[in-house]
Motif scaffolding. Structure first.
Motif, PDB file in Angstrom:
ATOM      1  N   LYS A  17       0.828  -1.209   0.000  1.00  0.00           N
ATOM      2  CA  LYS A  17       0.000   0.000   0.000  1.00  0.00           C
ATOM      3  C   LYS A  17       0.863   1.259   0.000  1.00  0.00           C
ATOM      4  N   SER A  18       1.881   1.290   0.873  1.00  0.00           N
ATOM      5  CA  SER A  18       2.701   2.490   0.992  1.00  0.00           C
ATOM      6  C   SER A  18       3.611   2.688  -0.216  1.00  0.00           C
ATOM      7  N   LYS A  19       4.059   1.594  -0.799  1.00  0.00           N
ATOM      8  CA  LYS A  19       5.031   1.678  -1.900  1.00  0.00           C
ATOM      9  C   LYS A  19       4.370   1.853  -3.258  1.00  0.00           C
ATOM     10  N   PHE A  20       3.247   1.156  -3.473  1.00  0.00           N
ATOM     11  CA  PHE A  20       2.640   1.134  -4.812  1.00  0.00           C
ATOM     12  C   PHE A  20       1.199   1.617  -4.850  1.00  0.00           C
ATOM     13  N   GLY A  21       0.611   1.907  -3.677  1.00  0.00           N
ATOM     14  CA  GLY A  21      -0.756   2.407  -3.645  1.00  0.00           C
ATOM     15  C   GLY A  21      -1.815   1.330  -3.757  1.00  0.00           C
ATOM     16  N   ILE A  22      -1.408   0.081  -3.919  1.00  0.00           N
ATOM     17  CA  ILE A  22      -2.352  -1.022  -4.114  1.00  0.00           C
ATOM     18  C   ILE A  22      -2.917  -1.459  -2.767  1.00  0.00           C
ATOM     19  N   ARG A 227      -6.289   7.036  -4.850  1.00  0.00           N
ATOM     20  CA  ARG A 227      -6.815   7.337  -6.188  1.00  0.00           C
ATOM     21  C   ARG A 227      -6.964   8.844  -6.377  1.00  0.00           C
ATOM     22  N   ASN A 228      -7.512   9.532  -5.394  1.00  0.00           N
ATOM     23  CA  ASN A 228      -7.690  10.983  -5.498  1.00  0.00           C
ATOM     24  C   ASN A 228      -6.352  11.699  -5.630  1.00  0.00           C
ATOM     25  N   GLY A 229      -5.345  11.199  -4.902  1.00  0.00           N
ATOM     26  CA  GLY A 229      -4.018  11.807  -4.977  1.00  0.00           C
ATOM     27  C   GLY A 229      -3.385  11.642  -6.351  1.00  0.00           C
ATOM     28  N   VAL A 230      -3.520  10.450  -6.928  1.00  0.00           N
ATOM     29  CA  VAL A 230      -2.964  10.197  -8.263  1.00  0.00           C
ATOM     30  C   VAL A 230      -3.681  11.043  -9.305  1.00  0.00           C
ATOM     31  N   ILE A 252     -13.949   8.642 -10.830  1.00  0.00           N
ATOM     32  CA  ILE A 252     -13.263   9.676 -10.060  1.00  0.00           C
ATOM     33  C   ILE A 252     -14.272  10.752  -9.705  1.00  0.00           C
ATOM     34  N   SER A 253     -13.934  11.540  -8.726  1.00  0.00           N
ATOM     35  CA  SER A 253     -14.803  12.635  -8.303  1.00  0.00           C
ATOM     36  C   SER A 253     -14.611  13.832  -9.225  1.00  0.00           C
ATOM     37  N   ASN A 254     -15.655  14.199  -9.940  1.00  0.00           N
ATOM     38  CA  ASN A 254     -15.547  15.334 -10.869  1.00  0.00           C
ATOM     39  C   ASN A 254     -15.147  16.618 -10.157  1.00  0.00           C
TER      40      ASN A 254
END
Length: 271
Positions: A17-22, A227-230, A252-254
């Motif tokens: 999670k911390s390294k790849f966001g998964i 996801r929002n950060g990316v 995604i959130s518009n």
């Protein structure tokens, strides 16, 4: 070899999670065990804790590369979600041609290229479209976190049956038959795709903004915060009027992203 304990799984899951966001659910414990088991056997290790310590201490980067290759899912095929490619050809490229006619520079990033099918499709579409207006730079960026699938993408060799959804004219013009089973993408296409290993959790390593970003069927593995950060960082490196394509199973959130919703899984940065 001991089974993967809950504590070991949590440690590996937190690292992923911390390294790849998964973000892995509890149900993925068996999957992680099965994918890493052979690595432990090859390294003659009896516990996953021993392997995790080895992963953390390795300075060469080889252990991390091997870990990523094992743990990530890379499933793709030619013409996946075909309507996106139609929209790219019919709506996006005419806009790019008009907007950037002076620079003649099409900047497209395939941000989760896996073994290259999506990137090859996009590059062929670029070349097909700009045949009528020579002089355009259609070199594009394609990236993934897995070195293993990037090696396959760079080789450009695919089972001939995998090309069945492509137009016959494409098969004749952009692929060479290797033998009875395989075909290879011609150098005229491969040389226009710059494959790089990029982790979407890291700062993006380029200065020019993109006109089009394809990042499909990857963010489904991220939690909302990641996801929002990316997406926010995608927005920052998208040219005004540029497009973001995501997978049909993603959203995604518009309002939060800044992008405008255009159609299912297609967003645009306001001009």
């Amino acid at each position: 070899m001991q089974d993967l304990t809950a504590a070991e799984f949590n440690k590996i899951r937190d690292y992923i999670k911390s390294k790849f966001g998964i973000a892995l659910s509890d149900e993925k414990k068996t999957l992680v065990h099965s994918r890493l088991r052979s690595t432990l056997q090859e390294l003659d290790m009896s516990t996953f804790s021993e392997y995790f310590d080895y992963l953390m201490k390795d300075k060469s980067g080889d252990a991390l590369t091997r870990f990523v290759n094992k743990i990530t899912t890379n499933h793709t095929f030619f013409m996946r979600e075909t309507d996106h490619f139609d929209y790219f050809r019919d709506e996006v490229l005419p806009y790019v041609e008009e907007k950037y006619s002076a620079q003649r520079d099409a900047r497209v990033w395939c941000a989760a290229s896996s073994s290259g099918e999506e990137a090859v499709t996009l590059q062929i579409l670029l070349q097909e479209y700009f045949k009528k207006t020579p002089g355009w730079d259609t070199q594009m960026l394609a990236s993934d976190i897995s070195a293993q699938v990037l090696d396959r993408a760079v080789a450009g060799k695919y089972a001939t049956e995998a090309l069945e959804n492509l137009p016959k004219t494409w098969k004749n013009e952009y692929f060479d038959r290797v033998d009875g089973q395989f075909s290879k993408v011609k150098d005229s296409v491969l040389k226009r795709i710059l494959y790089r290993r990029i982790n979407l959790m890291d700062p993006f390593p380029f200065k020019k903004k993109m006109q089009v970003i394809f990042c499909r069927n990857v963010m489904i593995y991220f939690d909302n915060e990641t996801r929002n950060g990316v997406v926010k960082r995608f927005f920052e490196i998208t040219e005004p009027g540029g497009y973001l394509f995501i997978g049909h199973s993603e959203s995604i959130s518009n309002a939060g992203s800044g992008y405008q919703y255009i159609k299912p899984a297609v967003y645009r940065k306001p001009l």
